[in-house]
Motif scaffolding. Sequence first.
Motif, mmCIF file in Angstrom:
data_model
loop_
_atom_site.group_PDB
_atom_site.id
_atom_site.type_symbol
_atom_site.label_atom_id
_atom_site.label_comp_id
_atom_site.label_asym_id
_atom_site.label_seq_id
_atom_site.Cartn_x
_atom_site.Cartn_y
_atom_site.Cartn_z
ATOM 1 N N ASP A 41 0.773 -1.210 -0.076
ATOM 2 C CA ASP A 41 -0.005 0.030 -0.151
ATOM 3 C C ASP A 41 0.793 1.293 0.114
ATOM 4 N N GLU A 42 0.159 2.478 0.093
ATOM 5 C CA GLU A 42 0.948 3.602 0.060
ATOM 6 C C GLU A 42 1.838 3.890 1.225
ATOM 7 N N ALA A 43 1.525 3.388 2.545
ATOM 8 C CA ALA A 43 2.614 3.530 3.529
ATOM 9 C C ALA A 43 3.651 2.384 3.261
ATOM 10 N N THR A 44 3.494 1.454 2.729
ATOM 11 C CA THR A 44 4.588 0.591 2.144
ATOM 12 C C THR A 44 5.655 1.218 1.269
ATOM 13 N N LEU A 45 4.958 1.738 0.387
ATOM 14 C CA LEU A 45 5.686 2.676 -0.649
ATOM 15 C C LEU A 45 6.407 3.726 -0.028
ATOM 16 N N GLU A 46 5.712 4.334 0.856
ATOM 17 C CA GLU A 46 6.601 5.602 1.409
ATOM 18 C C GLU A 46 7.760 5.014 2.243
ATOM 19 N N ALA A 47 7.612 3.888 2.794
ATOM 20 C CA ALA A 47 8.627 3.229 3.798
ATOM 21 C C ALA A 47 9.645 2.862 3.031
ATOM 22 N N VAL A 48 9.500 2.077 1.836
ATOM 23 C CA VAL A 48 10.500 1.684 0.791
ATOM 24 C C VAL A 48 11.187 2.721 0.260
ATOM 25 N N MET A 49 10.593 3.770 -0.303
ATOM 26 C CA MET A 49 11.279 5.033 -0.870
ATOM 27 C C MET A 49 12.091 5.844 -0.031
ATOM 28 N N THR A 50 11.506 5.905 1.395
ATOM 29 C CA THR A 50 12.476 6.476 2.566
ATOM 30 C C THR A 50 13.593 5.624 2.788
ATOM 31 N N PHE A 51 13.560 4.470 2.703
ATOM 32 C CA PHE A 51 14.622 3.480 3.054
ATOM 33 C C PHE A 51 15.702 3.550 1.946
ATOM 34 N N PRO A 58 18.895 3.865 -5.413
ATOM 35 C CA PRO A 58 17.886 4.488 -6.254
ATOM 36 C C PRO A 58 16.523 4.695 -5.875
ATOM 37 N N VAL A 59 15.834 5.687 -5.782
ATOM 38 C CA VAL A 59 14.702 5.833 -5.036
ATOM 39 C C VAL A 59 13.338 5.732 -6.272
ATOM 40 N N THR A 60 12.919 4.272 -6.194
ATOM 41 C CA THR A 60 12.206 4.190 -7.412
ATOM 42 C C THR A 60 10.913 3.534 -6.547
ATOM 43 N N GLY A 61 10.979 3.081 -5.218
ATOM 44 C CA GLY A 61 9.871 2.436 -4.668
ATOM 45 C C GLY A 61 9.642 1.096 -5.010
ATOM 46 N N VAL A 62 10.328 0.615 -6.025
ATOM 47 C CA VAL A 62 10.347 -0.828 -6.361
ATOM 48 C C VAL A 62 11.662 -1.490 -5.548
ATOM 49 N N VAL A 63 11.006 -2.688 -4.944
ATOM 50 C CA VAL A 63 11.918 -3.581 -4.135
ATOM 51 C C VAL A 63 12.548 -4.645 -5.027
ATOM 52 N N ASP A 64 13.787 -4.064 -5.657
ATOM 53 C CA ASP A 64 14.609 -5.076 -6.403
ATOM 54 C C ASP A 64 15.533 -6.088 -5.566
ATOM 55 N N ARG A 65 16.220 -6.550 -6.265
ATOM 56 C CA ARG A 65 17.114 -7.474 -5.289
ATOM 57 C C ARG A 65 18.184 -6.625 -4.408
ATOM 58 N N GLN A 66 18.644 -5.700 -4.975
ATOM 59 C CA GLN A 66 19.474 -4.621 -4.199
ATOM 60 C C GLN A 66 18.595 -4.034 -2.885
ATOM 61 N N THR A 67 17.590 -3.576 -3.290
ATOM 62 C CA THR A 67 16.784 -2.983 -2.003
ATOM 63 C C THR A 67 16.273 -4.203 -0.882
ATOM 64 N N TRP A 68 15.977 -5.244 -1.452
ATOM 65 C CA TRP A 68 15.585 -6.461 -0.577
ATOM 66 C C TRP A 68 16.724 -6.866 0.094
ATOM 67 N N ASN A 69 18.092 -6.957 -0.355
ATOM 68 C CA ASN A 69 19.132 -7.225 0.259
ATOM 69 C C ASN A 69 19.595 -6.149 1.340
ATOM 70 N N ALA A 70 19.263 -5.050 0.987
ATOM 71 C CA ALA A 70 19.840 -3.806 2.003
ATOM 72 C C ALA A 70 18.601 -3.906 3.191
ATOM 73 N N VAL A 71 17.538 -4.253 3.015
ATOM 74 C CA VAL A 71 16.350 -4.035 3.878
ATOM 75 C C VAL A 71 16.860 -5.186 4.925
ATOM 76 N N ALA A 72 17.071 -6.362 4.289
ATOM 77 C CA ALA A 72 17.360 -7.672 4.963
ATOM 78 C C ALA A 72 18.509 -7.593 5.698
ATOM 79 N N SER A 73 19.507 -6.909 5.309
ATOM 80 C CA SER A 73 20.747 -6.422 6.166
ATOM 81 C C SER A 73 20.569 -5.277 7.340
ATOM 82 N N ALA A 74 19.780 -4.490 7.055
ATOM 83 C CA ALA A 74 19.423 -3.521 7.994
ATOM 84 C C ALA A 74 18.503 -4.248 9.015
ATOM 85 N N PHE A 75 17.667 -4.908 8.530
ATOM 86 C CA PHE A 75 16.658 -5.571 9.701
ATOM 87 C C PHE A 75 17.484 -6.598 10.605
#
Length: 186
Positions: A41-51, A58-75
Motif C-alpha cells: 500500500d501507500e504506507a509501504t511505498l513511502e517506507a520503501v522510498m524513504t529507506f 535509487p529511489v524507485t519504490g520498487v523492491v528489487d534485489r538490491q533493495t531487498w538485500n539492503a532491507v534484509a541486512s538492516a533488519f
Amino acid sequence: MNPFLTSPFALGPVSSLQEMLRTIAYVDRSVPFLRPTGQFDEATLEAVMTFQKCHGLPVTGVVDRQTWNAVASAFLQAWGTISPPATLTYFPPETPNVQPGQSSPLLPLVQEIFRGLAQTLADVDPAPSTGILDEATQANLRWVQRRASLPATGRLDRKTWNMLLRLFDTFSSGTIPTVVQASAET
C-alpha cells in the motif's frame, strides 16, 4: 505451510518486507513505522522510498534485489539490537578452534539451524548435517557474519552463534527438531 516460518514471515514477501521495515523503524527513526497488512500500500511505498533514500539506493519504490538485500541486512542489524536474548543460549565456554574438515559436537546443531533457515532465506545453503566444518557450513557462517557486520571468518564464535540463534528465533517455529537435540547432547 512451512513449519520453520512464523507469522508474519509465513504470510509472503510483502508481509516480510513490512515486518523488516517495521523492525528497522525501531532503531532508524527516519524510516516510517509500518503496520504489516500484507498489501503493498501507500504506507509501504513511502517506507520503501524513504529507506532507499536514506541508504543511498535509487529511489524507485520498487523492491528489487538490491533493495531487498539492503532491507534484509538492516533488519538483521536492527533485530540484533532490539531482540531479546536467544532462547537457546548454550555455547561452550572453551570452544576449540575447529579447522575446516574437523568435527565439533556443536556443528550438527548449527547445520540443522541452517537447513531450517534455508527454507526461508534464499542465500542460505541447505547443506546436509555432517558435524564437520565443511565449505557449505563456512559459507553459511560467513553469510551470517557479513549480515551482522562481524568479521567474515567462516568460523563459529559466540557473536556468530548469538546472531544465528536470533535468526532462528525470527524465522523458525522456535523449536529444534528432536534429532538436532540428540546430536547436540553428544
